[in-house]
Design a protein around this motif. Structure first.
Motif, PDB file in Angstrom:
ATOM      1  N   ASN A 149       0.833  -1.219   0.000  1.00 45.20           N
ATOM      2  CA  ASN A 149       0.000   0.000   0.000  1.00 45.20           C
ATOM      3  C   ASN A 149       0.861   1.260   0.000  1.00 45.20           C
ATOM      4  OD1 ASN A 149      -2.341  -1.526   0.035  1.00 45.20           O
ATOM      5  ND2 ASN A 149      -2.511  -1.493   2.281  1.00 45.20           N
ATOM      6  N   ASN A 150       1.924   1.250   0.786  1.00 43.39           N
ATOM      7  CA  ASN A 150       2.784   2.431   0.861  1.00 43.39           C
ATOM      8  C   ASN A 150       3.550   2.670  -0.438  1.00 43.39           C
ATOM      9  OD1 ASN A 150       2.048   3.322   3.389  1.00 43.39           O
ATOM     10  ND2 ASN A 150       3.715   2.288   4.461  1.00 43.39           N
ATOM     11  N   LEU A 151       3.912   1.594  -1.121  1.00 42.19           N
ATOM     12  CA  LEU A 151       4.572   1.766  -2.415  1.00 42.19           C
ATOM     13  C   LEU A 151       3.613   2.391  -3.424  1.00 42.19           C
ATOM     14  CD1 LEU A 151       6.953   1.431  -4.289  1.00 42.19           C
ATOM     15  CD2 LEU A 151       6.303  -0.953  -4.646  1.00 42.19           C
ATOM     16  N   GLU A 152       2.362   1.958  -3.392  1.00 42.75           N
ATOM     17  CA  GLU A 152       1.348   2.532  -4.283  1.00 42.75           C
ATOM     18  C   GLU A 152       1.141   4.019  -3.959  1.00 42.75           C
ATOM     19  OE1 GLU A 152      -3.231   1.601  -5.791  1.00 42.75           O
ATOM     20  OE2 GLU A 152      -2.248   0.280  -4.343  1.00 42.75           O
ATOM     21  N   LYS A 153       1.077   4.342  -2.664  1.00 37.78           N
ATOM     22  CA  LYS A 153       0.950   5.748  -2.252  1.00 37.78           C
ATOM     23  C   LYS A 153       2.152   6.568  -2.721  1.00 37.78           C
ATOM     24  CE  LYS A 153      -1.585   4.987   2.099  1.00 37.78           C
ATOM     25  NZ  LYS A 153      -1.449   5.069   3.580  1.00 37.78           N
ATOM     26  N   LEU A 154       3.331   5.995  -2.556  1.00 39.29           N
ATOM     27  CA  LEU A 154       4.550   6.729  -2.879  1.00 39.29           C
ATOM     28  C   LEU A 154       4.650   7.014  -4.373  1.00 39.29           C
ATOM     29  CD1 LEU A 154       6.799   7.867  -1.144  1.00 39.29           C
ATOM     30  CD2 LEU A 154       8.149   5.817  -1.601  1.00 39.29           C
ATOM     31  N   LYS A 155       4.167   6.107  -5.192  1.00 43.44           N
ATOM     32  CA  LYS A 155       4.181   6.358  -6.635  1.00 43.44           C
ATOM     33  C   LYS A 155       3.376   7.616  -6.963  1.00 43.44           C
ATOM     34  CE  LYS A 155       3.390   4.356 -11.186  1.00 43.44           C
ATOM     35  NZ  LYS A 155       3.072   3.158 -11.988  1.00 43.44           N
ATOM     36  N   THR A 156       2.220   7.749  -6.348  1.00 41.33           N
ATOM     37  CA  THR A 156       1.387   8.940  -6.550  1.00 41.33           C
ATOM     38  C   THR A 156       2.059  10.189  -5.993  1.00 41.33           C
ATOM     39  OG1 THR A 156      -0.620   7.601  -6.435  1.00 41.33           O
ATOM     40  CG2 THR A 156      -0.869   9.960  -6.073  1.00 41.33           C
ATOM     41  N   ILE A 157       2.664  10.065  -4.835  1.00 38.08           N
ATOM     42  CA  ILE A 157       3.331  11.192  -4.181  1.00 38.08           C
ATOM     43  C   ILE A 157       4.515  11.687  -5.006  1.00 38.08           C
ATOM     44  CG2 ILE A 157       4.774  11.790  -2.187  1.00 38.08           C
ATOM     45  CD1 ILE A 157       2.919   9.875  -0.550  1.00 38.08           C
ATOM     46  N   LEU A 158       5.319  10.764  -5.523  1.00 37.07           N
ATOM     47  CA  LEU A 158       6.480  11.152  -6.321  1.00 37.07           C
ATOM     48  C   LEU A 158       6.062  11.885  -7.593  1.00 37.07           C
ATOM     49  CD1 LEU A 158       8.602   7.899  -5.909  1.00 37.07           C
ATOM     50  CD2 LEU A 158       9.181  10.164  -5.003  1.00 37.07           C
ATOM     51  N   ALA A 159       4.928  11.496  -8.154  1.00 34.30           N
ATOM     52  CA  ALA A 159       4.428  12.164  -9.362  1.00 34.30           C
ATOM     53  C   ALA A 159       3.882  13.549  -9.056  1.00 34.30           C
ATOM     54  CB  ALA A 159       3.360  11.304 -10.025  1.00 34.30           C
ATOM     55  N   SER A 160       3.210  13.701  -7.921  1.00 35.63           N
ATOM     56  CA  SER A 160       2.551  14.965  -7.588  1.00 35.63           C
ATOM     57  C   SER A 160       3.496  15.990  -6.974  1.00 35.63           C
ATOM     58  CB  SER A 160       1.403  14.707  -6.608  1.00 35.63           C
ATOM     59  OG  SER A 160       1.911  14.310  -5.331  1.00 35.63           O
ATOM     60  N   GLY A 161       4.598  15.515  -6.376  1.00 36.35           N
ATOM     61  CA  GLY A 161       5.517  16.436  -5.699  1.00 36.35           C
ATOM     62  C   GLY A 161       5.084  16.802  -4.299  1.00 36.35           C
ATOM     63  N   ASP A 162       4.162  16.031  -3.723  1.00 39.72           N
ATOM     64  CA  ASP A 162       3.628  16.310  -2.388  1.00 39.72           C
ATOM     65  C   ASP A 162       4.628  15.864  -1.324  1.00 39.72           C
ATOM     66  OD1 ASP A 162       2.220  16.567  -0.040  1.00 39.72           O
ATOM     67  OD2 ASP A 162       0.385  15.608  -0.791  1.00 39.72           O
ATOM     68  N   ILE A 163       5.508  16.779  -0.925  1.00 39.84           N
ATOM     69  CA  ILE A 163       6.575  16.415   0.022  1.00 39.84           C
ATOM     70  C   ILE A 163       6.020  16.129   1.412  1.00 39.84           C
ATOM     71  CG2 ILE A 163       8.741  17.147   1.070  1.00 39.84           C
ATOM     72  CD1 ILE A 163       9.402  18.711  -1.374  1.00 39.84           C
ATOM     73  N   LYS A 164       4.964  16.813   1.813  1.00 37.92           N
ATOM     74  CA  LYS A 164       4.379  16.561   3.136  1.00 37.92           C
ATOM     75  C   LYS A 164       3.895  15.114   3.237  1.00 37.92           C
ATOM     76  CE  LYS A 164       4.797  20.936   4.409  1.00 37.92           C
ATOM     77  NZ  LYS A 164       5.876  21.341   5.325  1.00 37.92           N
ATOM     78  N   ALA A 165       3.261  14.625   2.178  1.00 37.23           N
ATOM     79  CA  ALA A 165       2.801  13.240   2.155  1.00 37.23           C
ATOM     80  C   ALA A 165       3.991  12.280   2.101  1.00 37.23           C
ATOM     81  CB  ALA A 165       1.875  13.013   0.972  1.00 37.23           C
ATOM     82  N   PHE A 166       5.039  12.665   1.377  1.00 35.90           N
ATOM     83  CA  PHE A 166       6.269  11.875   1.302  1.00 35.90           C
ATOM     84  C   PHE A 166       6.854  11.666   2.702  1.00 35.90           C
ATOM     85  CE2 PHE A 166      10.945  11.863   1.023  1.00 35.90           C
ATOM     86  CZ  PHE A 166      11.176  10.842   0.116  1.00 35.90           C
ATOM     87  N   VAL A 167       6.905  12.741   3.472  1.00 34.98           N
ATOM     88  CA  VAL A 167       7.438  12.682   4.835  1.00 34.98           C
ATOM     89  C   VAL A 167       6.673  11.664   5.676  1.00 34.98           C
ATOM     90  CG1 VAL A 167       7.608  13.998   6.998  1.00 34.98           C
ATOM     91  CG2 VAL A 167       8.394  15.014   4.850  1.00 34.98           C
ATOM     92  N   LYS A 168       5.361  11.682   5.584  1.00 35.48           N
ATOM     93  CA  LYS A 168       4.544  10.779   6.403  1.00 35.48           C
ATOM     94  C   LYS A 168       4.806   9.319   6.071  1.00 35.48           C
ATOM     95  CE  LYS A 168       0.711  14.040   7.136  1.00 35.48           C
ATOM     96  NZ  LYS A 168      -0.721  14.326   6.850  1.00 35.48           N
ATOM     97  N   VAL A 169       4.858   8.995   4.784  1.00 38.14           N
ATOM     98  CA  VAL A 169       5.089   7.604   4.383  1.00 38.14           C
ATOM     99  C   VAL A 169       6.488   7.151   4.783  1.00 38.14           C
ATOM    100  CG1 VAL A 169       5.352   6.046   2.410  1.00 38.14           C
ATOM    101  CG2 VAL A 169       3.431   7.629   2.480  1.00 38.14           C
ATOM    102  N   VAL A 170       7.496   7.974   4.523  1.00 35.37           N
ATOM    103  CA  VAL A 170       8.881   7.592   4.780  1.00 35.37           C
ATOM    104  C   VAL A 170       9.140   7.398   6.273  1.00 35.37           C
ATOM    105  CG1 VAL A 170      11.273   8.408   4.662  1.00 35.37           C
ATOM    106  CG2 VAL A 170       9.797   8.571   2.657  1.00 35.37           C
ATOM    107  N   GLU A 171       8.664   8.317   7.098  1.00 31.51           N
ATOM    108  CA  GLU A 171       8.902   8.173   8.538  1.00 31.51           C
ATOM    109  C   GLU A 171       8.114   7.003   9.112  1.00 31.51           C
ATOM    110  OE1 GLU A 171      10.343  12.647   9.842  1.00 31.51           O
ATOM    111  OE2 GLU A 171       8.338  11.987  10.460  1.00 31.51           O
TER     112      GLU A 171
END
Length: 362
Positions: free
Chosen positions: A245-267
């Motif tokens: 699920n997190n990999l699927e989320k991250l694919k969307t995040i990397l495309a959109s540039g949403d760094i705040k969402a990136f932070v949440k998934v990575v941490e």
């Protein structure tokens, strides 16, 4: 491609020897791999940033011999190292079917790191990938096959071989982002790492990774043992699902540039990795008190400065601080003023996303 595609069918037996040299980087997983099946197959997919300066430099010299057994010597940082031999012996045994020339030669393996060994900066990833790349370059010197000029084949086989030495090593061949493990959201394979096929927003260009060296000593529990403790782990099934699920989320995040969402998934991924360690049987903790001090300081700094800095952890105590390039000056000042006191001997490493391994000698 399948395992059969990587078997060397024939080779030139007249070549007496030579040498090759590669440098291969470490990588830092954003979605973590923890738990594996037989033959180094991951239980869940992972995605990682390839680094630039944290790397292993390896030269392999080979010379013809007569005896029908594996023969090699390993030198680490200029000193002969017997402690590494069992791991290389196991590696050779795993890959012999794909590289039948291994028993025809004696190998002198000379290797060094640009960062502390066995301290949670994935030294096995850079180390085993560098050896795999050297052996594959030797194979190309010996091979009669048409694959010699196929870079795609070379990268896939290098990653495939590296995986059999250390799972995460398969993600160190290429960059900037590499996926390993079958999943529905990206192009992928269980057998080797694949360059991330999704769109990456410019917000993630030249992303920085500063590694705070909390503890440069040997880990209390090796990653190999840690992976095995996922067998029968009470939360394993949910963890593997979470990674997908997190990999699927991250694919969307990397495309959109949403760094705040990136932070949440990575941490969240970093903390989940260590939660799996703390809830296995036997249980163990690889974080140190200073690891937690740094994490809390990062959270405070982010809140007070509207920063996009975040942390992630490998299977160790050291903290990777990930942040956009435009925050570099401020973050380095923050580290010097508030975080360096939590680092062993005040040491930290400044790095950034890289493009993968490089051959530096023939």
């Amino acid at each position: 491609m399948t395992e059969i595609d990587f078997i060397l069918k024939s080779y030139n037996t007249d070549i007496k020897g030579g040498s090759v040299k590669w440098e291969s980087p470490s990588n830092i997983a954003l979605v973590k791999y923890w738990g594996k099946k037989e033959n180094q197959i991951p239980e869940n997919p992972s995605i990682s940033f390839t680094l630039t300066d944290c790397k292993t430099i390896t030269e392999v010299t080979f010379s013809k011999k007569e005896s029908n057994n594996f023969s090699f010597d390993i030198y680490f940082e200029g000193e002969k190292n017997e402690a590494f031999k069992p791991k290389i012996q196991t590696f050779f045994e795993r890959i012999e079917v794909y590289m039948p020339f291994l028993k025809d030669y004696h190998f002198k393996i000379e290797t060094s790191n640009t960062f502390p060994h066995s301290s949670g900066i994935a030294s096995s990833a850079s180390g085993m990938s560098a050896i795999a790349l050297c052996l594959l370059s030797i194979e190309q010197k010996l091979s009669y096959t048409s694959n010699r000029g196929d870079l795609s084949y070379f990268d896939k086989k290098a990653s495939f071989l590296a995986r059999l030495g250390s799972g995460s090593a398969c993600r160190s061949i290429n960059g900037e982002l590499v996926v390993w493990g079958k999943n529905k959201s990206t192009e992928s394979s269980d057998l080797y790492g694949v360059k991330f096929d999704g769109k990456v927003h410019e917000n993630f260009s030249n992303y920085q990774d500063t590694i705070l060296l909390v503890d440069k000593g040997e880990k209390q529990v090796s990653s190999t043992i840690g992976h095995k403790l996922m067998y029968g782990h009470p939360f394993a099934k949910e963890r593997f699902s979470q990674a997908h699920n997190n990999l699927e989320k991250l694919k969307t995040i990397l495309a959109s540039g949403d760094i705040k969402a990136f932070v949440k998934v990575v941490e969240s991924e970093a903390l989940t990795l260590h939660a799996m360690m703390m809830t296995s049987m036997p249980y163990f903790i690889l974080m140190k008190p200073n690891t937690l001090q740094i994490i809390n300081k990062i959270w405070e700094y982010r809140a007070e400065n509207n920063s996009n800095v975040c942390f992630t952890l490998d299977a160790g105590a050291n903290v990777h601080m990930l942040y956009p390039e435009n925050e570099k000056e401020n973050i380095l000042e923050f580290i010097k003023n508030e975080l360096v006191i939590y680092c062993q001997n005040g040491h930290y490493i400044c790095d950034q996303i890289g493009l993968g391994a490089n051959q530096i000698g023939f």
